[in-house]
Motif scaffolding. Sequence first.
Motif, PDB file in Angstrom:
ATOM      1  N   GLU A 161      67.969  59.170  14.263  1.00 48.87           N
ATOM      2  CA  GLU A 161      68.827  60.301  14.667  1.00 48.87           C
ATOM      3  C   GLU A 161      68.231  61.621  14.200  1.00 48.87           C
ATOM      4  O   GLU A 161      68.287  62.633  14.912  1.00 48.87           O
ATOM      5  CB  GLU A 161      70.230  60.122  14.082  1.00 48.87           C
ATOM      6  N   VAL A 162      67.657  61.617  12.992  1.00 51.89           N
ATOM      7  CA  VAL A 162      67.019  62.832  12.479  1.00 51.89           C
ATOM      8  C   VAL A 162      65.850  63.234  13.364  1.00 51.89           C
ATOM      9  O   VAL A 162      65.673  64.417  13.707  1.00 51.89           O
ATOM     10  CB  VAL A 162      66.542  62.618  11.021  1.00 51.89           C
ATOM     11  N   GLN A 165      67.125  64.712  16.448  1.00 54.68           N
ATOM     12  CA  GLN A 165      67.700  66.039  16.198  1.00 54.68           C
ATOM     13  C   GLN A 165      66.604  67.073  16.002  1.00 54.68           C
ATOM     14  O   GLN A 165      66.763  68.237  16.401  1.00 54.68           O
ATOM     15  CB  GLN A 165      68.602  65.982  14.965  1.00 54.68           C
ATOM     16  N   GLU A 168      65.617  68.110  19.301  1.00 53.70           N
ATOM     17  CA  GLU A 168      66.649  68.970  19.891  1.00 53.70           C
ATOM     18  C   GLU A 168      66.566  70.384  19.326  1.00 53.70           C
ATOM     19  O   GLU A 168      66.727  71.381  20.055  1.00 53.70           O
ATOM     20  CB  GLU A 168      68.030  68.369  19.607  1.00 53.70           C
ATOM     21  N   VAL A 169      66.295  70.493  18.014  1.00 58.96           N
ATOM     22  CA  VAL A 169      66.142  71.817  17.397  1.00 58.96           C
ATOM     23  C   VAL A 169      64.959  72.551  18.019  1.00 58.96           C
ATOM     24  O   VAL A 169      65.033  73.748  18.326  1.00 58.96           O
ATOM     25  CB  VAL A 169      65.950  71.673  15.870  1.00 58.96           C
ATOM     26  N   ARG A 172      65.978  73.796  21.411  1.00 55.49           N
ATOM     27  CA  ARG A 172      66.898  74.929  21.324  1.00 55.49           C
ATOM     28  C   ARG A 172      66.176  76.203  20.888  1.00 55.49           C
ATOM     29  O   ARG A 172      66.485  77.303  21.379  1.00 55.49           O
ATOM     30  CB  ARG A 172      68.009  74.615  20.319  1.00 55.49           C
ATOM     31  N   THR A 191      72.885  73.385  15.988  1.00 52.01           N
ATOM     32  CA  THR A 191      71.926  72.269  16.011  1.00 52.01           C
ATOM     33  C   THR A 191      71.167  72.174  14.688  1.00 52.01           C
ATOM     34  O   THR A 191      70.939  71.074  14.156  1.00 52.01           O
ATOM     35  CB  THR A 191      70.921  72.458  17.155  1.00 52.01           C
ATOM     36  N   GLU A 192      70.773  73.319  14.125  1.00 59.46           N
ATOM     37  CA  GLU A 192      70.070  73.321  12.846  1.00 59.46           C
ATOM     38  C   GLU A 192      70.973  72.844  11.713  1.00 59.46           C
ATOM     39  O   GLU A 192      70.518  72.139  10.798  1.00 59.46           O
ATOM     40  CB  GLU A 192      69.540  74.726  12.548  1.00 59.46           C
ATOM     41  N   ARG A 194      73.430  70.738  12.030  1.00 65.50           N
ATOM     42  CA  ARG A 194      73.536  69.291  12.179  1.00 65.50           C
ATOM     43  C   ARG A 194      72.286  68.590  11.635  1.00 65.50           C
ATOM     44  O   ARG A 194      72.385  67.539  10.986  1.00 65.50           O
ATOM     45  CB  ARG A 194      73.731  68.958  13.666  1.00 65.50           C
ATOM     46  N   LEU A 195      71.121  69.188  11.866  1.00 64.75           N
ATOM     47  CA  LEU A 195      69.875  68.609  11.359  1.00 64.75           C
ATOM     48  C   LEU A 195      69.867  68.600   9.835  1.00 64.75           C
ATOM     49  O   LEU A 195      69.467  67.608   9.214  1.00 64.75           O
ATOM     50  CB  LEU A 195      68.677  69.405  11.882  1.00 64.75           C
ATOM     51  N   LEU A 198      72.153  65.835   8.663  1.00 59.53           N
ATOM     52  CA  LEU A 198      71.555  64.506   8.856  1.00 59.53           C
ATOM     53  C   LEU A 198      70.471  64.234   7.824  1.00 59.53           C
ATOM     54  O   LEU A 198      70.359  63.120   7.293  1.00 59.53           O
ATOM     55  CB  LEU A 198      70.972  64.393  10.274  1.00 59.53           C
TER      56      LEU A 198
END
Length: 328
Positions: A161-162, A165, A168-169, A172, A191-192, A194-195, A198
Amino acid sequence: MESIRKQATKLREKVAKQQQAVLKRLGSLSNEAVMVDEAEILCHQQLHDLYTSTRAAKHFQRSIVRGVEAFISISSKQMEIVRKLAEDCRKYGAEIQNTSTPLFRASTYFGTSHDSIEEERETFLRILGEQVYEPLRTQLTGSPLEDARHLTHRYDKLRQEVEAQVAEVLRRRLKSKASGSSESSLKLQNTEARLTELKSTTVALGREATSAMLSVEAQQQQMTFQKLLTMLPQDFSLESEKVHPNASSKRSDDHEQLTQDDNFFIARAIHPFDAQADGELNLSVDDYVVVREVGPNGWSKGECKGKAGWFPSAYIERQEKALVSKLL
């Protein structure tokens, strides 16, 4: 399946490193964040090694359990046969009128002696089942191993997941840099955040999983080693009361005050030693020794390759753990 799993792990690590390199070039990750990811890669490798080690130990324990189980089963059937034969011999001896004949004495002696032998074998099988089979079987099916492996699987999933992510970062940040809108900037911040969350969870879970796996590995090695020692013949043990031939009466008294650590510890020979008298133990460099007694006079007593005896304490170096194959 194992080779596929290893390839997938290596691929994920390679992708993660490439993502970090791209983000670093863009100036979007700090050096601290990069170091956290590198630490996670090391943690992941350690967990992978521990998982492999505990799985191999589990398979070895299962082999011992199956072997002991088969031995007990076969021996029990042999006991039934021999006991029936012993009973028939006793009955035959009882039917012989002349008790002075060799056949009477032989049949009676065979029946009586084998009854005694089978009673001892029954006791041995019971001890083997209670002290070897049941403890190993309990550890194989116990919750500590399964709980530790479950933590490791959770860590692997969270680590994936990390990695997702991080991608995704990156996406973005590129989009925010291109558009420059406040909405893109807000989404990037979320998003950051959330990263970061995680990563923090992954670090904590990685430490917990590593601690649990290390504990299980130590328990497996200790249990397996103890049960293998239990199955060794009695004459493998140390010569209990033999005093070193060069010892004086004072030295004999010293051996009554030997220090021990849980009855034994493992050591590796760092110098060769050639026995010069009865009761001494030959050692070669890199031999592993089960040290039972350590005296204040500079001599220790232990077992190596099925033999027991005295040797200089300075010729060995204590080890935290060793492969069972090195001790047999």
